[in-house]
Design a protein around this motif. Structure first.
Motif, PDB file in Angstrom:
ATOM      1  N   GLU A 270      44.834  45.468  23.489  1.00  0.00           N
ATOM      2  CA  GLU A 270      43.452  45.489  22.995  1.00  0.00           C
ATOM      3  C   GLU A 270      42.524  45.055  24.118  1.00  0.00           C
ATOM      4  O   GLU A 270      42.724  43.997  24.724  1.00  0.00           O
ATOM      5  N   VAL A 271      41.533  45.881  24.396  1.00  0.00           N
ATOM      6  CA  VAL A 271      40.605  45.590  25.486  1.00  0.00           C
ATOM      7  C   VAL A 271      39.168  45.791  25.024  1.00  0.00           C
ATOM      8  O   VAL A 271      38.879  46.636  24.177  1.00  0.00           O
ATOM      9  N   ASP A 272      38.286  44.973  25.605  1.00  0.00           N
ATOM     10  CA  ASP A 272      36.851  45.110  25.380  1.00  0.00           C
ATOM     11  C   ASP A 272      36.208  45.653  26.644  1.00  0.00           C
ATOM     12  O   ASP A 272      36.491  45.173  27.750  1.00  0.00           O
ATOM     13  N   VAL A 273      35.360  46.643  26.480  1.00  0.00           N
ATOM     14  CA  VAL A 273      34.592  47.187  27.605  1.00  0.00           C
ATOM     15  C   VAL A 273      33.316  46.387  27.739  1.00  0.00           C
ATOM     16  O   VAL A 273      32.533  46.277  26.786  1.00  0.00           O
ATOM     17  N   ILE A 274      33.111  45.830  28.923  1.00  0.00           N
ATOM     18  CA  ILE A 274      31.956  44.967  29.172  1.00  0.00           C
ATOM     19  C   ILE A 274      31.295  45.398  30.474  1.00  0.00           C
ATOM     20  O   ILE A 274      31.976  45.693  31.456  1.00  0.00           O
ATOM     21  N   MET A 275      29.979  45.425  30.495  1.00  0.00           N
ATOM     22  CA  MET A 275      29.218  45.637  31.729  1.00  0.00           C
ATOM     23  C   MET A 275      28.476  44.343  32.015  1.00  0.00           C
ATOM     24  O   MET A 275      27.730  43.838  31.165  1.00  0.00           O
ATOM     25  N   ASP A 276      28.685  43.790  33.218  1.00  0.00           N
ATOM     26  CA  ASP A 276      28.111  42.470  33.518  1.00  0.00           C
ATOM     27  C   ASP A 276      27.916  42.344  35.022  1.00  0.00           C
ATOM     28  O   ASP A 276      28.248  43.250  35.789  1.00  0.00           O
ATOM     29  N   ASN A 277      27.390  41.192  35.430  1.00  0.00           N
ATOM     30  CA  ASN A 277      27.094  40.951  36.844  1.00  0.00           C
ATOM     31  C   ASN A 277      28.077  39.966  37.454  1.00  0.00           C
ATOM     32  O   ASN A 277      28.559  39.054  36.788  1.00  0.00           O
ATOM     33  N   LEU A 278      28.348  40.158  38.733  1.00  0.00           N
ATOM     34  CA  LEU A 278      29.141  39.207  39.492  1.00  0.00           C
ATOM     35  C   LEU A 278      28.232  38.481  40.485  1.00  0.00           C
ATOM     36  O   LEU A 278      27.012  38.670  40.482  1.00  0.00           O
ATOM     37  N   ALA A 279      28.836  37.649  41.320  1.00  0.00           N
ATOM     38  CA  ALA A 279      28.069  36.680  42.109  1.00  0.00           C
ATOM     39  C   ALA A 279      27.052  37.300  43.056  1.00  0.00           C
ATOM     40  O   ALA A 279      26.078  36.652  43.434  1.00  0.00           O
ATOM     41  N   ASN A 280      27.256  38.560  43.436  1.00  0.00           N
ATOM     42  CA  ASN A 280      26.269  39.199  44.310  1.00  0.00           C
ATOM     43  C   ASN A 280      25.074  39.747  43.548  1.00  0.00           C
ATOM     44  O   ASN A 280      24.174  40.354  44.132  1.00  0.00           O
ATOM     45  N   GLY A 281      25.066  39.547  42.226  1.00  0.00           N
ATOM     46  CA  GLY A 281      23.945  39.987  41.413  1.00  0.00           C
ATOM     47  C   GLY A 281      24.007  41.434  40.983  1.00  0.00           C
ATOM     48  O   GLY A 281      23.168  41.895  40.209  1.00  0.00           O
ATOM     49  N   ALA A 282      25.001  42.195  41.468  1.00  0.00           N
ATOM     50  CA  ALA A 282      25.117  43.607  41.123  1.00  0.00           C
ATOM     51  C   ALA A 282      25.877  43.783  39.819  1.00  0.00           C
ATOM     52  O   ALA A 282      26.584  42.886  39.348  1.00  0.00           O
ATOM     53  N   GLY A 283      25.751  44.976  39.230  1.00  0.00           N
ATOM     54  CA  GLY A 283      26.412  45.280  37.972  1.00  0.00           C
ATOM     55  C   GLY A 283      27.817  45.823  38.169  1.00  0.00           C
ATOM     56  O   GLY A 283      28.051  46.668  39.041  1.00  0.00           O
ATOM     57  N   TYR A 284      28.761  45.342  37.359  1.00  0.00           N
ATOM     58  CA  TYR A 284      30.147  45.799  37.409  1.00  0.00           C
ATOM     59  C   TYR A 284      30.632  46.118  35.993  1.00  0.00           C
ATOM     60  O   TYR A 284      29.960  45.799  35.010  1.00  0.00           O
ATOM     61  N   ALA A 285      31.814  46.740  35.921  1.00  0.00           N
ATOM     62  CA  ALA A 285      32.401  47.101  34.632  1.00  0.00           C
ATOM     63  C   ALA A 285      33.749  46.403  34.482  1.00  0.00           C
ATOM     64  O   ALA A 285      34.477  46.214  35.465  1.00  0.00           O
ATOM     65  N   PHE A 286      34.091  46.063  33.233  1.00  0.00           N
ATOM     66  CA  PHE A 286      35.260  45.219  33.000  1.00  0.00           C
ATOM     67  C   PHE A 286      36.033  45.661  31.769  1.00  0.00           C
ATOM     68  O   PHE A 286      35.447  46.089  30.769  1.00  0.00           O
ATOM     69  N   PHE A 287      37.357  45.542  31.855  1.00  0.00           N
ATOM     70  CA  PHE A 287      38.222  45.479  30.695  1.00  0.00           C
ATOM     71  C   PHE A 287      38.616  44.009  30.547  1.00  0.00           C
ATOM     72  O   PHE A 287      39.287  43.435  31.427  1.00  0.00           O
ATOM     73  N   ASN A 288      38.205  43.382  29.467  1.00  0.00           N
ATOM     74  CA  ASN A 288      38.565  41.967  29.235  1.00  0.00           C
ATOM     75  C   ASN A 288      38.289  41.102  30.462  1.00  0.00           C
ATOM     76  O   ASN A 288      39.154  40.345  30.921  1.00  0.00           O
TER      77      ASN A 288
END
Length: 610
Positions: free
Chosen positions: A344-362
């Motif tokens: 089971e995975v959640d699709v998340i779009m969020d920011n990392l330390a450089n301030g840019a947008g990234y995509a994530f599974f869990n």
């Protein structure tokens, strides 16, 4: 009983495959080089050509043929590879093509031979799978003809149609993952192509039936498809034959394919618009000059008028596509039994330390390893069943041979995502919401996760739709199942290439012991790695001494400190920029002022002396 039925189905498939495993050999020599093209008539740019030509050649083979492609990288400044999208690669996982997953990237001046048998049927495509290279033109149709399809006698002619979005700049030159784009807004294409051009006439004969193979080879945008005053019958999705179903509109996401039967009218008095409409809901900003709707034509009579389409305007309500979940596979493969393993995975779009947008599974953004994951399997001995050696940030799952796998995907993003699984097609057993007027219902509300109480397995279809690329609705969910009966390392990822760049992928290491029995690292594969200066043994960090030591593995960036928001990031960036400019201005002004005072003092001194 269900397991027995599934095993009998697999056994029948093996016997069917055996009938086709003695086909001819098709050998192609590909020299990938830069060429210039202007497909939309608006901007000439360099694209990846094959043997000095673009568009690329359509590859056509028969079911059971052996395909051999000798690919030389003549680009000079870019690594590359070829992924044979939708090919299962049974026993030939090393031919699948994604760099740092099943092979090293092919460096400029190097070559690699792809060699595999095609026991499948239907509509596929091939494309580069190294960094973000296929939107630069390295993509085209791969057609597997089958003279024993159930609809083989139902059509007179066979046509292939590709749909794609198109950018006027090289993908590497389009700014995307950067602090100035903290929301991860995808770059908007400059145009949309039909068979790599615009304003196309498809000559047809009155009364004849055509098999039209539709392939979205784009990097981002899904497209609606319909033909004015015509209906059609769907007979295939992603290489899976389905019971024919009449429809008038399709939604074709990036990487998806449909085959449809279209019977022509008996009159030749007029021509009819073939209409494609980009899904504008996916676009954050739409330039007024961007033509979202395209008209091409079924040409019954070249002397007759070629009318522009009467466009349907609102893609969310006026265009209601056929729901692919309603399609029944013609082979009647039954619903797979309850899973042996659920992911089971959640699709998340969020920011990392450089301030840019990234995509994530869990909370994991896929980050390529230092050694191709398949080569880690081949060089790890008994450690191959330990997921730790493949690195935390390849998001690996080790699957046992012949397990039934269920993937529950909860999309917490407000955009839709076409998810593709290499090496398999999978059963879509549940999707909320389904295609239709309600597809975007959750986009403006809260994400809705899969609820097994509300959607129990007893409500799943008896013969679920099966394909290799399914769309997850905005803030909705889906549940898919497949059998881990194909040993290999298989990527599961969003086929919006921007999202893959952001890390929306995970890897399935399927039956690693069987992989080691089936194949070994060859000298030619080692030479490809050496030319690209990439390690080919050890764990994800390239460590061969202690496979559980992941020191030095490639990692995603750290998370932003708690309390930072997208608005805060933007505010901080522009505050810093403003502060920098302000300090620079003060400094320049101060220096110029000091210089002026020095000059005044010098002049005064000279005057006194005189």
């Amino acid at each position: 009983m269900e397991i027995l039925r599934v095993l009998m189905f697999r056994l029948a498939a093996v016997f069917l495959c055996a009938q086709y495993c003695h086909g001819k050999t098709v050998t192609l020599d590909f020299n990938a080089t830069w060429v210039n093209a202007n497909p939309d008539g608006l901007h000439e740019r360099k694209v990846v050509g094959i043997n000095g030509q673009w568009p690329l050649p359509v590859i056509e083979v028969d079911k059971g043929d052996r395909l051999i492609v000798n690919m030389f990288n003549g680009l000079g400044d870019k690594h590359t590879s070829i992924h044979w999208h939708g090919m299962f690669q049974n026993g030939t996982n090393n031919m699948d093509g994604p760099s740092m997953v099943t092979q090293c990237p092919i460096a400029p001046g190097s070559s690699m031979t792809y060699n595999f048998t095609v026991p499948q049927n239907g509509t596929y495509w091939y494309h580069c799978h190294t960094d973000a290279c296929y939107p630069d033109g390295y993509r085209q149709a791969l057609i597997v003809h089958d003279n024993q399809s159930y609809f083989n006698d139902m059509y007179d002619h066979d046509l292939t149609i590709t749909l794609s979005d198109w950018y006027h700049e090289l993908i590497e030159d389009i700014p995307f993952i950067r602090v100035e784009n903290p929301t991860g807004a995808e770059p908007v294409p400059n145009s949309f192509l039909f068979n790599d051009t615009l304003n196309t006439n498809i000559a047809v004969e009155a009364g004849k039936t055509y098999l039209m193979r539709l392939i979205n080879i784009g990097a981002f945008v899904a497209q609606y498809f319909y033909i004015e005053d015509h209906t059609f019958r769907i007979v295939e999705i992603d290489g899976v034959y389905v019971d024919e179903q009449e429809a008038d509109t399709l939604y074709i996401a990036a990487a998806q394919r449909y085959s449809i039967l279209v019977t022509m009218k008996n009159s030749t008095t007029q021509n009819y618009p073939i209409v494609t409409v980009a899904d504008s809901v996916l676009l954050d900003v739409i330039d007024p000059s961007l033509q979202l709707n395209q008209t091409n034509w079924l040409e019954y009579n070249s002397s007759a008028a070629h009318p522009q389409a009467v466009m349907k305007v609102d893609v969310a309500s006026d265009l209601v596509p056929y729901d692919d979940l309603k399609l029944v596979p013609h082979d009647r493969m039954p619903l797979l039994p309850d899973p042996d393993m659920t992911i089971e995975v959640d699709v998340i779009m969020d920011n990392l330390a450089n301030g840019a947008g990234y995509a994530f599974f869990n909370n994991i953004s896929y980050t390529k390893p230092k050694v191709p994951t398949l080569y880690s399997v081949l060089s790890s001995g008994n450690y191959s069943t330990n997921s730790e050696i493949y690195g935390e940030f390849t998001h690996p799952f080790v699957l046992e041979h012949n397990q039934v796998i269920e993937v529950i995907l909860n999309n917490q993003d407000t955009g839709s995502h076409p998810f593709h699984l290499h090496g398999h097609n999978f059963q879509m057993v549940s999707r909320t919401p389904s295609y239709g007027p309600n597809f975007y219902d959750f986009a403006d509300g809260d994400p809705v996760a899969y609820n097994a109480t509300e959607n129990p397995s007893s409500s799943f279809p008896a013969y679920p739709a099966r394909r290799d690329t399914f769309v997850a609705p905005p803030q909705g969910n889906f549940v898919v199942r497949f059998v881990a009966d194909n040993p290999g390392v298989w990527l599961f990822h969003c086929h919006i290439d921007w999202h893959l760049m952001q890390g929306l992928a995970m890897s399935f290491v399927e039956a690693p012991k069987q992989i080691q029995e089936q194949m070994s690292l060859t000298d030619s594969q080692v030479n490809v790695c050496k030319a690209a200066d990439v390690a080919y043994e050890g764990n994800a960090a390239g460590n061969t001494d202690d496979l559980l030591d992941l020191t030095g593995q490639n990692r995603q960036l750290p998370w932003l400190p708690a309390g930072f928001t997208t608005k805060g990031i933007v505010a901080m960036v522009f505050s810093c920029v403003s502060a920098f400019l302000g300090m620079a201005f003060i400094t320049v002004y101060g220096i110029s002022g000091i210089q002026s005072k020095k000059e005044e003092t010098s002049q005064a001194t000279e005057g006194n002396e005189s």
